[in-house]
Enzyme design. Structure first.
Site, PDB file in Angstrom:
ATOM      1  N   THR D  14      -4.773  14.800   7.227  1.00 30.57           N
ATOM      2  CA  THR D  14      -4.180  13.519   8.532  1.00 30.57           C
ATOM      3  C   THR D  14      -5.029  12.854   9.525  1.00 30.57           C
ATOM      4  O   THR D  14      -6.290  14.208   9.349  1.00 30.57           O
ATOM      5  CB  THR D  14      -2.911  13.669   9.381  1.00 30.57           C
ATOM      6  OG1 THR D  14      -2.894  14.792   9.857  1.00 30.57           O
ATOM      7  CG2 THR D  14      -1.376  14.086   8.331  1.00 30.57           C
ATOM      8  N   ASP D  15      -5.091  12.152   9.897  1.00 29.46           N
ATOM      9  CA  ASP D  15      -6.460  11.878  11.222  1.00 29.46           C
ATOM     10  C   ASP D  15      -6.037  11.391  12.150  1.00 29.46           C
ATOM     11  O   ASP D  15      -4.292  11.365  12.027  1.00 29.46           O
ATOM     12  CB  ASP D  15      -7.437  10.842  10.527  1.00 29.46           C
ATOM     13  CG  ASP D  15      -7.163   9.565  10.004  1.00 29.46           C
ATOM     14  OD1 ASP D  15      -5.909   9.118  10.991  1.00 29.46           O
ATOM     15  OD2 ASP D  15      -7.132   8.754   9.685  1.00 29.46           O
ATOM     16  N   ALA D  16      -6.714  10.449  13.204  1.00 36.31           N
ATOM     17  CA  ALA D  16      -6.117  10.433  14.843  1.00 36.31           C
ATOM     18  C   ALA D  16      -5.177   9.230  14.227  1.00 36.31           C
ATOM     19  O   ALA D  16      -4.644   9.252  15.896  1.00 36.31           O
ATOM     20  CB  ALA D  16      -7.453  10.470  15.480  1.00 36.31           C
ATOM     21  N   MET D  17      -5.162   8.326  13.166  1.00 35.27           N
ATOM     22  CA  MET D  17      -4.064   7.361  13.092  1.00 35.27           C
ATOM     23  C   MET D  17      -3.252   8.027  13.274  1.00 35.27           C
ATOM     24  O   MET D  17      -1.847   7.445  12.256  1.00 35.27           O
ATOM     25  CB  MET D  17      -4.896   6.562  12.259  1.00 35.27           C
ATOM     26  CG  MET D  17      -5.811   6.018  12.823  1.00 35.27           C
ATOM     27  SD  MET D  17      -6.354   4.175  11.588  1.00 35.27           S
ATOM     28  CE  MET D  17      -5.228   3.344  11.792  1.00 35.27           C
ATOM     29  N   GLY D  18      -3.172   9.130  12.072  1.00 37.47           N
ATOM     30  CA  GLY D  18      -1.420   9.967  12.362  1.00 37.47           C
ATOM     31  C   GLY D  18      -0.984   9.307  11.076  1.00 37.47           C
ATOM     32  O   GLY D  18      -0.292   9.689  10.097  1.00 37.47           O
TER      33      GLY D  18
END
Lengths: 144, 144, 144, 144
Positions: D14-18
């Protein structure tokens, strides 16, 4: 106008073929976009903090030559399309030859990404006017 | 009680030495924790959706033998400590020998992680009583 | 003597908690080792091309504060032990405060790695004398 | 004939965008290729051990909906072209709905990859006749 990003291939980015694994290229392209926007004076971090996201909708990469551990690479990132609801970027990855400027550049890969502008709930959303203007200015400066 | 997670080494996880790169082991350990909690009936996704995070504070890995592309691995994940404000897990990574159950297991690596329970703002925070009870139950079932 | 490596947190390195995922820290440590050896005049790429590998046997990371997308980080890499058959490195990861040199440094994490010197077949093997000498020289220059 | 690969989204993906970061999709596609070839009875690991590589030359991904941590995904991998000096694969990524078979499938992404058959020195090279035959058989069984 294009943004130049210099970096070295990390060991963790190599694979059992002894070359940089292909899934790193989209990661590098993303670095190029970050650098380009920061250079324009409106970083992607700032854009997100204001509730705007550039969701990737399309990715294309053409791999021409392998990159190896510890090589110095140069990524060129260009804005290829700017619309109120989305932007596209073009990329060219080269061996960094800054120490031999007379050599013809060795192109490793090229690519494109398309992005849709969204809000925090990932609904399509117009980019802020200020950002659009900056991006359009940067696109028009582009020689090709 | 320990959780068994079976998976194959991905090509992208290999490096130029021809083996799985060491930075994948913490990623695999995280899969083991996810599996263990899901098995307990309270998934980590659910925990996060209720505003609790298990922030990693310490990671330790001992690498004994290399893992290679396409090998079937077996990860064992145990709860080694459960407190109201943090938990620790222990891991053992083995070559999956389910097809030769008589063989003695080949251990590739072992490790530990410690985690602090926090809220959404990453401030230390007690785990929900229900979760604590589940984790403590799982820890006590542990043979070692 | 320690090696200073400056880099930015990539978006791909973040996770759903909005911070750099912990599995990137060993990747960054590896960058630090590469930089340190290149600085010594004997790059790790060169070492490998001569048939020597530094296999990781132990990794330890203590995470203190989260790192976020686009932050400038500074990694300090030190040689903490040099033997003919293995070396250890110590790391300290900080927020890069070069623009505010008067501030006290913000430490994000620290860590250690131990490595065994091997040949191409991953059998323990003495490091070349020339490399040992360079590494020992670099270790003795270390202030702590 | 298409190969079905089931897996869960890892937290590290996952990344900071969820959501799952886009650079994981080519990694998943690669898993699909590995599964397809293993299913045909000639694993990619075996192919490499005999001195043949399938170098990626082109990658295309269309992202339609985001994938989230812990979701069960289903990847369909098809052979779309088989030539003596290269092969192409097509992919479709779906939410795994095996528990609700009556639902219409939710497509998350689709993609294609093109590969050039090479030898150990990465020179173009014809695939072994035996492998070509297997791949062609698998392609003809494809319904679309």
């Amino acid at each position: 106008m294009f943004q130049k990003t210099l970096f070295r291939v990390r060991y963790a980015e190599t694979d059992a073929m002894g070359v940089a694994h292909h899934a790193n290229y989209p990661v590098w392209f993303e670095m190029g976009r970050s650098d380009l926007m920061r250079q324009l004076g409106y970083s992607y971090a700032e854009l997100e903090s204001q509730g705007f996201f550039l969701m990737l909708s399309d990715l294309q990469v053409r791999y021409q030559r392998a990159a190896r551990y510890d090589q110095n690479l140069q990524l060129e990132t260009r804005l290829s399309e700017v619309k109120s609801r989305g932007v596209s970027f073009g990329y060219r990855l080269l061996l960094d030859d800054s120490s031999h400027p007379s050599n013809s550049p060795v192109i490793l890969a090229s690519g494109e990404t398309r992005h849709i502008s969204t809000d925090r709930q990932y609904r399509p959303s117009r980019l802020p006017a200020e950002v659009l203007e900056l991006l359009r200015g940067a696109q028009q400066d582009s020689p090709c």
